[in-house]
Design an enzyme around this catalytic site. Structure first.
Site, PDB file in Angstrom:
ATOM      1  N   THR A   1      45.393  42.612  57.019  1.00 53.64           N
ATOM      2  CA  THR A   1      45.266  42.601  55.575  1.00 53.64           C
ATOM      3  C   THR A   1      44.939  43.819  54.998  1.00 53.64           C
ATOM      4  OG1 THR A   1      44.433  41.207  53.726  1.00 53.64           O
ATOM      5  CG2 THR A   1      42.843  41.792  55.370  1.00 53.64           C
TER       6      THR A   1
ATOM      7  N   ASN B   1      43.957  43.208  51.495  1.00 60.12           N
ATOM      8  CA  ASN B   1      43.167  42.296  50.601  1.00 60.12           C
ATOM      9  C   ASN B   1      41.668  42.797  50.672  1.00 60.12           C
ATOM     10  OD1 ASN B   1      41.846  40.407  49.141  1.00 60.12           O
ATOM     11  ND2 ASN B   1      43.772  39.041  48.917  1.00 60.12           N
ATOM     12  N   LYS B   2      41.050  43.465  50.085  1.00 64.05           N
ATOM     13  CA  LYS B   2      39.646  43.538  50.100  1.00 64.05           C
ATOM     14  C   LYS B   2      38.754  42.455  49.906  1.00 64.05           C
ATOM     15  CE  LYS B   2      39.953  48.691  49.190  1.00 64.05           C
ATOM     16  NZ  LYS B   2      41.203  48.765  49.626  1.00 64.05           N
TER      17      LYS B   2
ATOM     18  N   ASP C   1      46.830  33.610  56.730  1.00 63.22           N
ATOM     19  CA  ASP C   1      47.553  33.344  55.558  1.00 63.22           C
ATOM     20  C   ASP C   1      46.961  32.073  54.733  1.00 63.22           C
ATOM     21  OD1 ASP C   1      49.709  34.065  54.006  1.00 63.22           O
ATOM     22  OD2 ASP C   1      50.836  32.549  54.544  1.00 63.22           O
TER      23      ASP C   1
ATOM     24  N   PHE D   1      37.795  35.563  43.914  1.00 62.74           N
ATOM     25  CA  PHE D   1      39.182  35.974  43.732  1.00 62.74           C
ATOM     26  C   PHE D   1      40.227  34.965  43.650  1.00 62.74           C
ATOM     27  CE2 PHE D   1      41.628  35.649  47.877  1.00 62.74           C
ATOM     28  CZ  PHE D   1      40.508  35.223  48.806  1.00 62.74           C
TER      29      PHE D   1
ATOM     30  N   ASP E   1      39.941  31.039  42.698  1.00 65.79           N
ATOM     31  CA  ASP E   1      38.442  30.623  42.598  1.00 65.79           C
ATOM     32  C   ASP E   1      38.040  30.147  40.983  1.00 65.79           C
ATOM     33  OD1 ASP E   1      38.049  30.872  45.167  1.00 65.79           O
ATOM     34  OD2 ASP E   1      37.184  32.724  45.025  1.00 65.79           O
TER      35      ASP E   1
ATOM     36  N   LYS F   1      30.160  29.782  48.460  1.00 65.56           N
ATOM     37  CA  LYS F   1      31.376  29.421  48.747  1.00 65.56           C
ATOM     38  C   LYS F   1      31.721  29.765  50.162  1.00 65.56           C
ATOM     39  CE  LYS F   1      36.197  31.342  48.325  1.00 65.56           C
ATOM     40  NZ  LYS F   1      37.060  32.352  48.194  1.00 65.56           N
TER      41      LYS F   1
END
Ligand code: IMP
Length: 200
Positions: free
Chosen positions: A7, A9-10, A69, A152, A155, A175
């Site tokens: 990924t 996506n940080k 995913d 993110f 959320d 979370k």
């Protein structure tokens, strides 16, 4: 042992690193490597896309790889945005525009009909071969306005069952305790541990 998380996506990477911290692996994202071809996420399901990413990246880098995913499934919208969660509001979609579109489509829908769940599928592959897949689900409801600044994606509009706060209002550690990603990663850890013990 090195483990690549397929990924860029940080936000996802931060959660995955926190959740895998007790495994004896050094974690890298795609940002640590040059020239990794972009994987087109055109699968029909989250599982198709997770497997495709894990297989292609692990084959290219010749490294042990996990790929996630994930998406939000809204009952009233017949499962949308689902596999299209990242690009729900079209070209140039942002977290904000996706949330706004979803709230628009649910305008006037009462809370009892706003059931939704986050799903996460993680695929593990080594040198182009699938080792296993794992799924995690977190059920809840879509609230009426955006609430909270943590996390993110969706959320700020998702309240997990049994909670009063959205994921974005919660402490990130809370979370992580109950999330779809945590549930999938708990199963993934078993797949990785078994595979590592077979390899050693
Ligand atoms: P992916 O990168 O194709 O897996 O896209 C997943 C999309 O689903 C993200 O861009 C987010 O919008 C959404 N998503 C996945 N996991 C989460 C989460 O834990 N919280 C909020 N949104 C999420």
């Amino acid at each position: 042992m090195e483990l690549v998380v397929a990924t860029r996506n940080k936000d996802k990477l931060r959660e995955i690193k926190a959740l895998l911290k007790e495994l004896p692996v050094e974690i890298f994202s795609l940002d640590s490597f040059k020239g990794v071809p972009e994987v087109v996420e055109d699968g029909r399901t989250l599982e198709d896309n997770a497997i495709k990413k894990a297989v292609q990246v692990s084959r290219f880098l010749k490294k042990f790889t996990v790929a996630d995913d994930s998406g939000l499934v809204v009952e009233y919208l017949n499962g949308d945005p689902g596999v299209c969660s990242a690009r729900y509001s079209g070209e140039g979609a942002t977290y904000k525009s996706n949330n706004e579109k979803l709230l628009r489509f649910l305008k006037g829908v009462p809370l009892a009909k706003r059931k939704a769940c986050f799903k996460c599928v993680i695929a593990v592959a080594d040198k182009g071969r699938v080792i296993g897949t794992a799924e995690g689900v977190c059920s809840g409801k879509i609230c009426f306005t955006l609430k909270g600044d943590n996390g993110f994606g969706y959320d700020p509009i998702f309240i997990p069952d049994g909670c009063k706060k959205t994921f974005a209002e919660m402490d990130p550690a809370r979370k992580n305790e109950i999330s779809h990603r945590n549930k999938a990663l708990a199963k993934t850890k078993k797949i990785i541990s078994k595979y590592l013990s077979l390899c050693l």
